[in-house]
Write a protein that holds these residues in place. Structure first.
Motif, short mmCIF file in Angstrom:
data_model
loop_
_atom_site.label_atom_id
_atom_site.label_comp_id
_atom_site.label_asym_id
_atom_site.label_seq_id
_atom_site.Cartn_x
_atom_site.Cartn_y
_atom_site.Cartn_z
N MET A 1 -17.35 -33.79 -5.77
CA MET A 1 -17.21 -34.45 -7.05
C MET A 1 -18.37 -35.43 -7.23
SD MET A 1 -13.87 -36.32 -8.46
CE MET A 1 -14.00 -37.91 -9.15
N THR A 2 -19.01 -35.39 -8.36
CA THR A 2 -20.13 -36.27 -8.66
C THR A 2 -19.62 -37.54 -9.31
OG1 THR A 2 -21.56 -34.36 -9.01
CG2 THR A 2 -22.31 -36.47 -9.87
N HIS A 3 -20.12 -38.65 -8.82
CA HIS A 3 -19.72 -39.95 -9.37
C HIS A 3 -20.90 -40.52 -10.15
CE1 HIS A 3 -17.58 -43.72 -9.67
NE2 HIS A 3 -18.65 -44.35 -9.25
N VAL A 4 -20.71 -40.76 -11.43
CA VAL A 4 -21.76 -41.30 -12.28
C VAL A 4 -21.39 -42.73 -12.63
CG1 VAL A 4 -22.96 -41.08 -14.48
CG2 VAL A 4 -22.24 -39.03 -13.24
N GLN A 5 -22.31 -43.65 -12.37
CA GLN A 5 -22.06 -45.04 -12.72
C GLN A 5 -22.73 -45.35 -14.05
OE1 GLN A 5 -23.35 -47.52 -9.49
NE2 GLN A 5 -21.47 -47.19 -8.37
N MET A 6 -21.95 -45.92 -14.96
CA MET A 6 -22.46 -46.30 -16.27
C MET A 6 -21.95 -47.70 -16.58
SD MET A 6 -21.64 -42.88 -18.51
CE MET A 6 -22.80 -43.13 -19.84
N THR A 7 -22.77 -48.45 -17.29
CA THR A 7 -22.29 -49.73 -17.78
C THR A 7 -21.36 -49.45 -18.97
OG1 THR A 7 -24.07 -50.00 -19.39
CG2 THR A 7 -24.47 -50.85 -17.15
N ASN A 8 -20.58 -50.45 -19.35
CA ASN A 8 -19.72 -50.29 -20.52
C ASN A 8 -20.54 -49.95 -21.76
OD1 ASN A 8 -17.42 -50.79 -19.05
ND2 ASN A 8 -17.22 -52.91 -19.71
N GLN A 9 -21.70 -50.58 -21.90
CA GLN A 9 -22.56 -50.33 -23.05
C GLN A 9 -23.05 -48.88 -23.05
OE1 GLN A 9 -26.03 -52.82 -23.25
NE2 GLN A 9 -26.57 -52.14 -25.29
N GLN A 10 -23.43 -48.35 -21.89
CA GLN A 10 -23.87 -46.96 -21.80
C GLN A 10 -22.73 -46.01 -22.12
OE1 GLN A 10 -25.28 -47.28 -17.77
NE2 GLN A 10 -27.43 -47.18 -18.40
N LEU A 11 -21.53 -46.32 -21.64
CA LEU A 11 -20.36 -45.50 -21.92
C LEU A 11 -20.04 -45.52 -23.41
CD1 LEU A 11 -17.92 -43.79 -21.06
CD2 LEU A 11 -16.71 -45.93 -20.60
N ASN A 12 -20.08 -46.69 -24.03
CA ASN A 12 -19.80 -46.81 -25.47
C ASN A 12 -20.79 -45.97 -26.28
OD1 ASN A 12 -17.63 -48.54 -25.13
ND2 ASN A 12 -18.90 -50.36 -25.27
N ARG A 13 -22.08 -46.04 -25.90
CA ARG A 13 -23.09 -45.27 -26.63
C ARG A 13 -22.87 -43.78 -26.45
NH1 ARG A 13 -29.72 -45.56 -26.44
NH2 ARG A 13 -30.01 -43.64 -27.60
N ALA A 14 -22.63 -43.35 -25.22
CA ALA A 14 -22.43 -41.92 -24.96
C ALA A 14 -21.22 -41.39 -25.74
CB ALA A 14 -22.25 -41.68 -23.46
N LEU A 15 -20.13 -42.15 -25.75
CA LEU A 15 -18.94 -41.72 -26.49
C LEU A 15 -19.20 -41.73 -27.99
CD1 LEU A 15 -16.20 -43.53 -24.40
CD2 LEU A 15 -16.63 -41.07 -24.51
N ALA A 16 -19.90 -42.73 -28.47
CA ALA A 16 -20.23 -42.80 -29.90
C ALA A 16 -21.09 -41.61 -30.32
CB ALA A 16 -20.93 -44.11 -30.23
N GLU A 17 -22.06 -41.25 -29.50
CA GLU A 17 -22.90 -40.10 -29.82
C GLU A 17 -22.07 -38.82 -29.86
OE1 GLU A 17 -25.91 -40.69 -26.77
OE2 GLU A 17 -27.36 -41.23 -28.31
N LEU A 18 -21.13 -38.68 -28.93
CA LEU A 18 -20.23 -37.52 -28.95
C LEU A 18 -19.36 -37.50 -30.20
CD1 LEU A 18 -19.12 -37.36 -25.22
CD2 LEU A 18 -20.56 -35.71 -26.43
N MET A 19 -19.05 -38.68 -30.73
CA MET A 19 -18.22 -38.80 -31.93
C MET A 19 -19.04 -38.63 -33.21
SD MET A 19 -15.10 -39.48 -30.87
CE MET A 19 -14.29 -40.28 -32.22
N GLY A 20 -20.37 -38.45 -33.08
CA GLY A 20 -21.21 -38.20 -34.25
C GLY A 20 -21.98 -39.40 -34.77
N TYR A 21 -21.94 -40.52 -34.06
CA TYR A 21 -22.69 -41.70 -34.48
C TYR A 21 -24.17 -41.49 -34.21
CZ TYR A 21 -18.44 -44.54 -34.96
OH TYR A 21 -17.23 -45.05 -35.35
N THR A 22 -25.01 -42.05 -35.08
CA THR A 22 -26.46 -42.02 -34.90
C THR A 22 -27.02 -43.39 -35.30
OG1 THR A 22 -26.80 -41.20 -37.15
CG2 THR A 22 -26.67 -39.54 -35.41
N VAL A 23 -28.28 -43.61 -34.95
CA VAL A 23 -28.98 -44.82 -35.42
C VAL A 23 -29.95 -44.38 -36.50
CG1 VAL A 23 -30.62 -46.62 -34.80
CG2 VAL A 23 -28.71 -46.11 -33.28
N THR A 24 -29.89 -45.04 -37.63
CA THR A 24 -30.74 -44.71 -38.77
C THR A 24 -31.71 -45.85 -39.04
OG1 THR A 24 -29.00 -43.34 -39.71
CG2 THR A 24 -30.74 -44.04 -41.20
#
Length: 84
Positions: A1-24
């Motif tokens: 099993m691979t363990h990936v360490q992310m900060t809360n900010q990195q997790l929030n961004r990754a989830l937001a991108e999956l939800m369709g958020y972008t920066v304009t």
């Protein structure tokens, strides 16, 4: 099993991108005196948070998924613990 360490900010961004958020980029033309800024835009095109000067700062405006997800996990763990 691979363990990936992310900060809360990195997790929030990754989830937001999956939800369709972008920066304009909301820059106005070539005039350097114009107010240039970036904002997070959700999946339906609505602006979220405040105007920021950099992309990294703009991503700080996404929903704080890491807190809500951790609370959901905690509730589920408590439910499983009391059921045992």
């Amino acid at each position: 099993m691979t363990h990936v360490q992310m900060t809360n900010q990195q997790l929030n961004r990754a989830l937001a991108e999956l939800m369709g958020y972008t920066v304009t980029d909301f820059s106005y033309g070539d005039d350097p005196d114009n107010y240039d800024y970036l904002m997070v835009v959700d999946e339906v095109g609505e602006q979220c948070g405040e105007a920021r000067l950099s992309e990294e700062e703009a991503w700080d405006e996404v929903p704080n998924y890491s807190v809500s997800v951790s609370l959901e996990v905690e509730v589920k763990a408590l439910d499983l613990n009391t059921a045992a």
